[in-house]
Design an enzyme around this catalytic site. Structure first.
Site, PDB file in Angstrom:
ATOM      1  N   ASP A   1      17.788  42.816  48.313  1.00 29.40           N
ATOM      2  CA  ASP A   1      16.441  43.368  48.418  1.00 29.40           C
ATOM      3  C   ASP A   1      15.884  43.754  47.048  1.00 29.40           C
ATOM      4  O   ASP A   1      16.319  44.747  46.458  1.00 29.40           O
ATOM      5  CB  ASP A   1      16.509  44.597  49.332  1.00 29.40           C
ATOM      6  CG  ASP A   1      15.167  45.276  49.531  1.00 29.40           C
ATOM      7  OD1 ASP A   1      14.137  44.643  49.275  1.00 29.40           O
ATOM      8  OD2 ASP A   1      15.168  46.447  49.959  1.00 29.40           O
TER       9      ASP A   1
ATOM     10  N   ASP B   1       8.962  41.023  46.417  1.00 38.56           N
ATOM     11  CA  ASP B   1       9.983  41.694  47.226  1.00 38.56           C
ATOM     12  C   ASP B   1      10.676  40.747  48.207  1.00 38.56           C
ATOM     13  O   ASP B   1      10.092  40.334  49.206  1.00 38.56           O
ATOM     14  CB  ASP B   1       9.323  42.851  47.991  1.00 38.56           C
ATOM     15  CG  ASP B   1      10.327  43.642  48.818  1.00 38.56           C
ATOM     16  OD1 ASP B   1      11.544  43.466  48.601  1.00 38.56           O
ATOM     17  OD2 ASP B   1       9.897  44.422  49.679  1.00 38.56           O
TER      18      ASP B   1
END
Ligand code: NAG
Ligand code: NAG
Length: 377
Positions: A90, A272
């Protein structure tokens, strides 16, 4: 002689690149749909993709949310001998956590759990951590252990061992998270895994990159550099926007057929890998979806007729003097029942919908992001 030198140079460079295969699992959305539970989950955990980018409160809580589509994960080992976990890599957070054997939450029961007594290299930490979600939270203790990632080992890595997990994690295909954003974002307060890989001299370049394939297999996290077999032409480098803890870049505008449709006058977006869609302020997203002729349902999801998708226009992101064009094949998400657009409301985030089209390099050492057209996925 010259060719020998070239060959040796090539070997030296390629040795520094470690490839971690990533799988695209069945998303929480698919699993919930199959069980007829999607509506119930949606009302309990409303989709708020930007929640994790809200300012942290005084308790130093990292906000996250239920994103039912995030599906890419790879494997790491923790401890001696290594206990294996599926983790979401992430770039929107900076902590590493996995469930503990002592966690009795339903989400822990369904996933692999870490047993610190079974690791000869484990050391208990002194901090607790708590990651707040849009609904509920995850909390636990911290510890230090040896982390195995690919064929690399990181010593004394701080990580979180969750004792409680919210029910919204029941259906995600991964057990835990490896955060790849900057150290200042860490709730656990230690040095994140990727920074330790560099500090401990395990990689040659202070950079990682990601190739996201749309099928189950073939996606790759590349540590210590880039791999040109996953993209065509060259990487276009974009400086990070100011010094933040996120992978933020400045977008100049977003156009369709030369008309500015969003991000008029410029905007700042986070790159992201832990967000599935492209997110933006609702007036911009409404405008884009309007240009696509999409209709919105009560859950805020915009759909188009699957029959028209090939006639839809390219959406062009103008970033740092370069144009990145997203074709409908990239921004329309087709499921068994519908064709959704890959745009949802929040603050600007370029998620997996963008990263599947553009191989992305995260250059920590030079504070920049590189995009290049990914090989056909
Ligand atoms: C944890 O590991 C220890 C040592 O190997 C073992 O005795 C114990 O049963 C394990 N606990 C669980 C819950 O698996
Ligand atoms: C990506 O997935 C496709 C299948 O959809 C596969 O044919 C292709 O080889 C994959 N690409 C890479 C680079 O693994």
């Amino acid at each position: 002689m010259k060719s020998v030198f070239v060959l040796l140079t090539f070997l030296a460079v390629s040795q520094g690149i470690i490839k971690i295969p990533m799988m695209r699992g069945k998303s929480a959305r698919q699993q919930l749909e199959e069980r007829g539970l999607l509506e119930e989950y949606r009302s309990k955990f409303p989709h708020n993709p930007a929640a994790k980018f809200l300012p942290r409160d005084e308790q130093s809580v990292v906000p996250m949310t239920f994103d039912p589509d995030t599906t890419y994960y790879g494997e790491i080992g923790i401890g001696t001998p290594p206990q294996m976990f599926k983790v979401l890599f992430d770039t929107g957070s900076s902590d590493l956590w996995v469930p503990s054997v002592s966690c009795t939450s339903s989400a822990c029961v369904k996933h692999s759990k870490f047993n610190s007594s079974a690791s000869s290299t484990f050391q208990a930490g002194t901090r607790t951590f708590r990651i707040s979600y849009y609904s509920g939270y995850t909390s636990g203790i911290t510890g230090y252990d040896l982390i195995k990632i690919g064929n690399l080992f990181v010593d004394h890595q701080i990580f979180g061992i969750t004792e409680t997990e919210s029910a919204f994690l029941d259906f995600v295909p991964w057990d835990g998270i490896v955060g790849l954003a900057f150290p200042g974002l860490s709730d656990q307060g230690g040095t994140p895994l990727f920074n330790n890989l560099w500090n401990q001299g395990k990689i040659d370049q202070y950079m990682f990159s990601m190739y996201l394939n749309s099928s189950v297999e073939g996606s790759m996290l590349i540590l210590g550099g880039t791999d040109s077999s996953y993209y065509i032409r060259t990487l276009q480098w974009i400086p990070l926007y100011q010094a933040t803890n996120y992978w933020n870049i400045e977008i100049r505008s977003i156009t369709i057929n030369g008309n500015t449709v969003a991000c008029s006058g410029g905007c700042v977006a986070s790159v992201d890998s832990g967000t599935s869609l492209i997110i933006g302020p609702s007036k911009d997203i409404t405008n884009i979806n309007g240009w696509l002729g999409a209709s919105s349902d009560p859950n805020g999801e915009a759909t188009v007729s699957c029959g028209v998708t090939s006639y839809l226009p390219e959406i062009v992101f103008h970033i740092s003097g370069y144009d990145f064009a997203l074709p409908p094949s990239a921004y329309i998400i087709q499921s068994a029942s519908e064709c959704r657009t890959g745009f949802a409301s929040g603050t600007w985030i370029l998620g997996e919908v963008f990263m599947r089209q553009f191989y992305t390099a995260f250059d920590v050492g030079n504070n920049r992001v590189g995009f290049a057209q990914a090989v056909r996925s």
